[in-house]
Design a protein around this motif. Structure first.
Motif, PDB file in Angstrom:
ATOM      1  N   ARG A   1       2.813  -7.192 -12.793  1.00 29.33           N
ATOM      2  CA  ARG A   1       2.103  -6.143 -13.534  1.00 29.33           C
ATOM      3  C   ARG A   1       1.638  -6.655 -14.887  1.00 29.33           C
ATOM      4  O   ARG A   1       0.599  -6.262 -15.376  1.00 29.33           O
ATOM      5  N   ASP A   2       2.437  -7.525 -15.522  1.00 29.17           N
ATOM      6  CA  ASP A   2       2.154  -7.991 -16.878  1.00 29.17           C
ATOM      7  C   ASP A   2       2.146  -9.521 -16.878  1.00 29.17           C
ATOM      8  O   ASP A   2       3.200 -10.152 -16.859  1.00 29.17           O
ATOM      9  N   MET A   3       0.957 -10.105 -16.906  1.00 29.09           N
ATOM     10  CA  MET A   3       0.842 -11.563 -16.817  1.00 29.09           C
ATOM     11  C   MET A   3       1.485 -12.259 -18.005  1.00 29.09           C
ATOM     12  O   MET A   3       2.116 -13.309 -17.843  1.00 29.09           O
ATOM     13  N   ALA A   4       1.372 -11.707 -19.185  1.00 25.38           N
ATOM     14  CA  ALA A   4       1.966 -12.345 -20.368  1.00 25.38           C
ATOM     15  C   ALA A   4       3.482 -12.457 -20.212  1.00 25.38           C
ATOM     16  O   ALA A   4       4.075 -13.497 -20.516  1.00 25.38           O
ATOM     17  N   GLU A   5       4.109 -11.419 -19.723  1.00 28.97           N
ATOM     18  CA  GLU A   5       5.557 -11.443 -19.515  1.00 28.97           C
ATOM     19  C   GLU A   5       5.934 -12.395 -18.387  1.00 28.97           C
ATOM     20  O   GLU A   5       6.925 -13.116 -18.467  1.00 28.97           O
ATOM     21  N   ALA A   6       5.136 -12.410 -17.316  1.00 28.89           N
ATOM     22  CA  ALA A   6       5.406 -13.316 -16.208  1.00 28.89           C
ATOM     23  C   ALA A   6       5.304 -14.769 -16.667  1.00 28.89           C
ATOM     24  O   ALA A   6       6.158 -15.598 -16.335  1.00 28.89           O
ATOM     25  N   LEU A   7       4.281 -15.083 -17.460  1.00 28.08           N
ATOM     26  CA  LEU A   7       4.129 -16.448 -17.976  1.00 28.08           C
ATOM     27  C   LEU A   7       5.260 -16.805 -18.929  1.00 28.08           C
ATOM     28  O   LEU A   7       5.712 -17.947 -18.954  1.00 28.08           O
ATOM     29  N   ARG A   8       5.734 -15.847 -19.686  1.00 29.23           N
ATOM     30  CA  ARG A   8       6.864 -16.110 -20.601  1.00 29.23           C
ATOM     31  C   ARG A   8       8.086 -16.567 -19.816  1.00 29.23           C
ATOM     32  O   ARG A   8       8.846 -17.422 -20.261  1.00 29.23           O
ATOM     33  N   PHE A   9       8.285 -16.031 -18.603  1.00 29.87           N
ATOM     34  CA  PHE A   9       9.421 -16.433 -17.777  1.00 29.87           C
ATOM     35  C   PHE A   9       9.135 -17.733 -17.029  1.00 29.87           C
ATOM     36  O   PHE A   9       9.860 -18.715 -17.168  1.00 29.87           O
TER      37      PHE A   9
ATOM     38  N   PHE B   1       3.725 -24.817  -5.021  1.00 29.63           N
ATOM     39  CA  PHE B   1       3.299 -24.169  -6.250  1.00 29.63           C
ATOM     40  C   PHE B   1       3.527 -22.670  -6.165  1.00 29.63           C
ATOM     41  O   PHE B   1       3.791 -22.123  -5.097  1.00 29.63           O
ATOM     42  N   LEU B   2       3.450 -22.039  -7.308  1.00 25.78           N
ATOM     43  CA  LEU B   2       3.671 -20.613  -7.436  1.00 25.78           C
ATOM     44  C   LEU B   2       2.370 -20.000  -7.930  1.00 25.78           C
ATOM     45  O   LEU B   2       1.696 -20.577  -8.779  1.00 25.78           O
ATOM     46  N   VAL B   3       2.007 -18.841  -7.393  1.00 27.82           N
ATOM     47  CA  VAL B   3       0.842 -18.113  -7.873  1.00 27.82           C
ATOM     48  C   VAL B   3       1.331 -16.785  -8.430  1.00 27.82           C
ATOM     49  O   VAL B   3       1.951 -15.998  -7.713  1.00 27.82           O
ATOM     50  N   LEU B   4       1.072 -16.555  -9.700  1.00 21.47           N
ATOM     51  CA  LEU B   4       1.327 -15.244 -10.300  1.00 21.47           C
ATOM     52  C   LEU B   4       0.032 -14.462 -10.139  1.00 21.47           C
ATOM     53  O   LEU B   4      -1.023 -14.895 -10.603  1.00 21.47           O
ATOM     54  N   ASP B   5       0.111 -13.335  -9.468  1.00 19.67           N
ATOM     55  CA  ASP B   5      -1.076 -12.596  -9.070  1.00 19.67           C
ATOM     56  C   ASP B   5      -1.053 -11.205  -9.683  1.00 19.67           C
ATOM     57  O   ASP B   5      -0.223 -10.376  -9.325  1.00 19.67           O
ATOM     58  N   GLN B   6      -1.968 -10.964 -10.619  1.00 24.93           N
ATOM     59  CA  GLN B   6      -2.055  -9.650 -11.262  1.00 24.93           C
ATOM     60  C   GLN B   6      -3.328  -8.969 -10.769  1.00 24.93           C
ATOM     61  O   GLN B   6      -4.438  -9.453 -11.010  1.00 24.93           O
ATOM     62  N   GLN B   7      -3.155  -7.877 -10.052  1.00 22.91           N
ATOM     63  CA  GLN B   7      -4.297  -7.095  -9.585  1.00 22.91           C
ATOM     64  C   GLN B   7      -4.766  -6.208 -10.725  1.00 22.91           C
ATOM     65  O   GLN B   7      -3.978  -5.485 -11.319  1.00 22.91           O
ATOM     66  N   LEU B   8      -6.042  -6.274 -11.016  1.00 25.25           N
ATOM     67  CA  LEU B   8      -6.598  -5.493 -12.113  1.00 25.25           C
ATOM     68  C   LEU B   8      -7.176  -4.173 -11.628  1.00 25.25           C
ATOM     69  O   LEU B   8      -7.541  -3.337 -12.424  1.00 25.25           O
ATOM     70  N   ASP B   9      -7.254  -4.015 -10.309  1.00 28.30           N
ATOM     71  CA  ASP B   9      -7.672  -2.730  -9.752  1.00 28.30           C
ATOM     72  C   ASP B   9      -6.447  -2.061  -9.139  1.00 28.30           C
ATOM     73  O   ASP B   9      -5.574  -2.713  -8.601  1.00 28.30           O
ATOM     74  N   HIS B  10      -6.382  -0.773  -9.268  1.00 26.11           N
ATOM     75  CA  HIS B  10      -5.213  -0.023  -8.828  1.00 26.11           C
ATOM     76  C   HIS B  10      -5.648   1.181  -8.005  1.00 26.11           C
ATOM     77  O   HIS B  10      -6.790   1.616  -8.064  1.00 26.11           O
ATOM     78  N   ARG B  11      -4.691   1.715  -7.278  1.00 22.64           N
ATOM     79  CA  ARG B  11      -4.935   2.951  -6.544  1.00 22.64           C
ATOM     80  C   ARG B  11      -5.078   4.090  -7.549  1.00 22.64           C
ATOM     81  O   ARG B  11      -4.818   3.933  -8.737  1.00 22.64           O
TER      82      ARG B  11
ATOM     83  N   GLU C   1       9.680  -9.020 -14.548  1.00 26.73           N
ATOM     84  CA  GLU C   1       9.168  -7.989 -13.642  1.00 26.73           C
ATOM     85  C   GLU C   1      10.308  -7.389 -12.815  1.00 26.73           C
ATOM     86  O   GLU C   1      10.091  -6.479 -12.045  1.00 26.73           O
ATOM     87  N   GLY C   2      11.521  -7.962 -12.935  1.00 25.86           N
ATOM     88  CA  GLY C   2      12.673  -7.480 -12.180  1.00 25.86           C
ATOM     89  C   GLY C   2      12.968  -8.275 -10.921  1.00 25.86           C
ATOM     90  O   GLY C   2      13.888  -7.948 -10.181  1.00 25.86           O
ATOM     91  N   ASN C   3      12.183  -9.332 -10.644  1.00 25.34           N
ATOM     92  CA  ASN C   3      12.403 -10.167  -9.466  1.00 25.34           C
ATOM     93  C   ASN C   3      13.598 -11.089  -9.665  1.00 25.34           C
ATOM     94  O   ASN C   3      13.900 -11.490 -10.786  1.00 25.34           O
ATOM     95  N   ILE C   4      14.240 -11.439  -8.563  1.00 29.50           N
ATOM     96  CA  ILE C   4      15.374 -12.351  -8.587  1.00 29.50           C
ATOM     97  C   ILE C   4      14.863 -13.783  -8.427  1.00 29.50           C
ATOM     98  O   ILE C   4      14.134 -14.086  -7.490  1.00 29.50           O
ATOM     99  N   VAL C   5      15.278 -14.659  -9.353  1.00 27.66           N
ATOM    100  CA  VAL C   5      14.870 -16.067  -9.344  1.00 27.66           C
ATOM    101  C   VAL C   5      16.138 -16.913  -9.434  1.00 27.66           C
ATOM    102  O   VAL C   5      16.908 -16.792 -10.394  1.00 27.66           O
TER     103      VAL C   5
ATOM    104  N   GLY D   1      -2.373   4.689 -10.016  1.00 25.89           N
ATOM    105  CA  GLY D   1      -2.076   3.650 -10.999  1.00 25.89           C
ATOM    106  C   GLY D   1      -1.294   2.473 -10.452  1.00 25.89           C
ATOM    107  O   GLY D   1      -1.068   1.496 -11.147  1.00 25.89           O
ATOM    108  N   GLU D   2      -0.885   2.544  -9.193  1.00 23.11           N
ATOM    109  CA  GLU D   2      -0.098   1.468  -8.592  1.00 23.11           C
ATOM    110  C   GLU D   2      -1.014   0.405  -8.006  1.00 23.11           C
ATOM    111  O   GLU D   2      -2.150   0.693  -7.651  1.00 23.11           O
ATOM    112  N   PRO D   3      -0.510  -0.847  -7.867  1.00 19.51           N
ATOM    113  CA  PRO D   3      -1.320  -1.894  -7.232  1.00 19.51           C
ATOM    114  C   PRO D   3      -1.630  -1.541  -5.779  1.00 19.51           C
ATOM    115  O   PRO D   3      -0.963  -0.706  -5.176  1.00 19.51           O
TER     116      PRO D   3
END
Length: 157
Positions: free
Chosen positions: A16-24, A69-79, A145-149, A82-84
């Motif tokens: 949902r938040d690319m800046a936060e995902a990149l920070r991790f 590789f890993l792809v962080l994917d942020q959808q900019l269009d939502h239902r 984002e709450g994912n387990i790594v 407001g959800e992806p």
């Protein structure tokens, strides 16, 4: 003829938040960004911003043809709610990386604001689908984002 699987190609993680995902993934785990791609779909709004689109950030674990590789994917269009879109609602159970310097990563977690869910702990290699007797040190984090790594190492430290 059955295919011969050589390696994991990539794992895509909806964020949902690319800046936060990149920070991790980039700043905390140290994965290298190889491409930061913005795709726009649809027409532009009055303010010049796109109505819909996608931002995909590709992070490499190594530089060779079959490197995962890993792809962080942020959808900019939502239902409408407001959800992806549904494809990106699926998620994953967890992702795990092999790494060196595991204890240094654990020590850096509090200052980075990263939550440790489990460990660090030594576990037997049977948990990795291998024969018994090869200890593996593991720690499990929660990304922003709450994912387990999970990060694993065959070596101390």
């Amino acid at each position: 003829m059955s295919p011969h699987i050589r390696a994991v190609s990539h794992i895509a993680v909806g964020v949902r938040d690319m800046a936060e995902a990149l920070r991790f993934y980039r700043d905390f785990l140290g994965l290298a960004v190889s491409l930061d791609q913005h795709e726009q779909r649809g027409r532009e709004r009055g303010d010049g911003s796109a109505q819909s689109g996608r931002r995909a950030v590709y992070l490499r674990l190594a530089e060779h043809d079959d490197a995962s590789f890993l792809v962080l994917d942020q959808q900019l269009d939502h239902r409408a709610d407001g959800e992806p879109r549904n494809l990106f609602d699926v998620g994953f159970h967890h992702i795990a990386f092999w790494a060196e310097g595991l204890d240094a990563l654990v020590a850096a977690a509090p200052a980075a604001g990263v939550t440790i869910v489990h460990g660090p702990a030594w576990e037997d290699s049977t948990s990795w689908g291998e024969s018994a007797g090869r200890p593996i040190r593991t720690v499990i984090f929660r990304d922003f984002e709450g994912n387990i790594v999970q990060v694993d190492s065959r070596h101390d430290g």
